[in-house]
Scaffold this motif. Sequence first.
Motif, PDB file in Angstrom:
ATOM      1  N   GLY A   1      -5.231 -12.680 -25.242  1.00 34.68           N
ATOM      2  CA  GLY A   1      -4.832 -11.044 -25.170  1.00 34.68           C
ATOM      3  C   GLY A   1      -3.493 -10.821 -25.254  1.00 34.68           C
ATOM      4  N   SER A   2      -2.519 -11.631 -25.445  1.00 31.81           N
ATOM      5  CA  SER A   2      -1.152 -11.739 -25.446  1.00 31.81           C
ATOM      6  C   SER A   2      -0.687 -11.167 -26.576  1.00 31.81           C
ATOM      7  CB  SER A   2      -0.353 -13.359 -24.992  1.00 31.81           C
ATOM      8  OG  SER A   2       1.082 -13.054 -25.506  1.00 31.81           O
ATOM      9  N   ALA A   3       0.288 -10.061 -26.548  1.00 33.00           N
ATOM     10  CA  ALA A   3       0.887  -9.695 -27.655  1.00 33.00           C
ATOM     11  C   ALA A   3       2.007 -10.350 -28.256  1.00 33.00           C
ATOM     12  CB  ALA A   3       1.435  -8.207 -27.465  1.00 33.00           C
TER      13      ALA A   3
ATOM     14  N   GLU B   1       2.252  -5.430 -21.361  1.00 35.93           N
ATOM     15  CA  GLU B   1       1.755  -5.254 -22.598  1.00 35.93           C
ATOM     16  C   GLU B   1       1.831  -3.913 -23.287  1.00 35.93           C
ATOM     17  OE1 GLU B   1       0.539  -7.659 -24.672  1.00 35.93           O
ATOM     18  OE2 GLU B   1       0.487  -9.397 -23.133  1.00 35.93           O
ATOM     19  N   VAL B   2       1.893  -2.944 -22.580  1.00 39.35           N
ATOM     20  CA  VAL B   2       2.119  -1.760 -23.100  1.00 39.35           C
ATOM     21  C   VAL B   2       3.377  -1.254 -23.354  1.00 39.35           C
ATOM     22  CG1 VAL B   2       1.406   0.980 -22.515  1.00 39.35           C
ATOM     23  CG2 VAL B   2       0.015  -1.079 -21.937  1.00 39.35           C
ATOM     24  N   MET B   3       4.407  -1.671 -22.614  1.00 37.66           N
ATOM     25  CA  MET B   3       5.673  -1.213 -22.669  1.00 37.66           C
ATOM     26  C   MET B   3       6.398  -1.095 -23.991  1.00 37.66           C
ATOM     27  SD  MET B   3       8.764  -2.831 -20.534  1.00 37.66           S
ATOM     28  CE  MET B   3      10.539  -1.927 -20.423  1.00 37.66           C
TER      29      MET B   3
ATOM     30  N   ALA C   1      -4.289  -0.368 -20.686  1.00 41.37           N
ATOM     31  CA  ALA C   1      -3.832  -1.725 -21.267  1.00 41.37           C
ATOM     32  C   ALA C   1      -4.688  -2.597 -21.950  1.00 41.37           C
ATOM     33  CB  ALA C   1      -3.069  -2.288 -20.084  1.00 41.37           C
ATOM     34  N   PRO C   2      -4.530  -3.493 -22.931  1.00 47.04           N
ATOM     35  CA  PRO C   2      -5.248  -4.276 -23.580  1.00 47.04           C
ATOM     36  C   PRO C   2      -5.942  -5.323 -22.972  1.00 47.04           C
ATOM     37  CG  PRO C   2      -3.404  -4.685 -24.374  1.00 47.04           C
ATOM     38  CD  PRO C   2      -3.103  -3.417 -23.474  1.00 47.04           C
TER      39      PRO C   2
ATOM     40  N   TYR D   1      -0.870   2.261 -15.862  1.00 51.66           N
ATOM     41  CA  TYR D   1      -1.343   0.829 -16.416  1.00 51.66           C
ATOM     42  C   TYR D   1      -1.673  -0.100 -15.363  1.00 51.66           C
ATOM     43  CZ  TYR D   1      -0.518   3.361 -21.083  1.00 51.66           C
ATOM     44  OH  TYR D   1      -0.481   4.241 -21.788  1.00 51.66           O
ATOM     45  N   GLY D   2      -0.850  -0.163 -14.386  1.00 49.28           N
ATOM     46  CA  GLY D   2      -1.118  -1.385 -13.300  1.00 49.28           C
ATOM     47  C   GLY D   2      -2.151  -1.064 -12.384  1.00 49.28           C
TER      48      GLY D   2
END
Length: 359
Positions: free
Chosen positions: A227-229, A250-252, A261-262, A327-328
């Motif tokens: 799941g890591s961009a 991940e969304v920033m 968030a993914p 998102y947190g």
Amino acid sequence: MSTTSRITAAALAAAAGITALAGCGSSGSGGSADAKTVTLVSHDSFNASKTVLAAFEKETGYKVKVLRGGDAGKAVNQAILSKDNPQGDVFFGIDNTLLSRGLNAGIFTPYKAQGLDDVPADLQLDKDAHRVTPLDYGDICVNYDRAYFTEHQLAPPQTFDDLLKPQYKNLLVTENSATSSPGLAFQLGTIAAHGEAGWPDYWKKLKANGVEVVDSWEQAYNERFSGSAAGKGKGDKPLVVSYASSPPAEVMGKKPAPKEAPTGVATGTCFRQIEFGGLLKGAKNEKGGKALLDFLLSKKFQEDMPLQMFVNPARKDAKVPELFTHYGTAIDKPATLAPATITQNREQWIKQWSSLVLK
């Protein structure tokens, strides 16, 4: 939190167009150069907005020099070794897994920072002596790749015990407790959950269920986690030990902003880290050090921290950015252990863990 084994704050800041702290040293000794300079000693992950630090310099007349000393463990050890001739005036970045080591070594001078009354009591682990000041906190938790679990029509795990179930066999990657702060925190979480007598059996079962161990957070998250961009989905592990603040990270900077968030957080697998700052004993600029500690606990600095270092501010009246709130995931009941218990058992626990898991 207090380690470079974290989503690198500087990289995240750059991705979002935030200016990282400039004019900082990387190492050195000897404390402040003169009465108008105050030296902050920290780990490599310390970061602050340039405008926020400039505000302190304008308000106080002190120029801030930052000395970064590697990851948290290395920085704390160096502070202990140099306690008779401290590198600076203030230390930032000792957390509850290392706190007793620094306190027992006597590297801090007691000081009650302004604003401490706005910090919750459960974060004030040295509230009687005020040798250190709580400045931020965060939670080490298992993160999951939402896409993987949706595709496989499988509910993600939520607790430590869930990770032992056969449907999650060979899906988890974690960090080595001996080489990684998140890895150690995850081990401490399992000890808090299963007790000093029960955690070895838990890890035997986790090993039998195919947990993978790597040396660092960067390797686990960016190389092995699907799941890591940053890893562009090349990893094949949909579960990873990381931070509760990793999903917002991940969304920033993404446009348009996604609905969620993914990645998600298994909220029953979290261990809380609290990060502290303290006035170093023998500081050459003790007055400036006290002013800097006050500033680190001020609302201005506390509200700057989340998007700079992806931690939660210690002050309960500090506003948290929408990126965190939307998102947190708030961790209401994280696992914890007393710092003295950690200090008394840490090295033995790491050796025992290494014998059980790495052999």
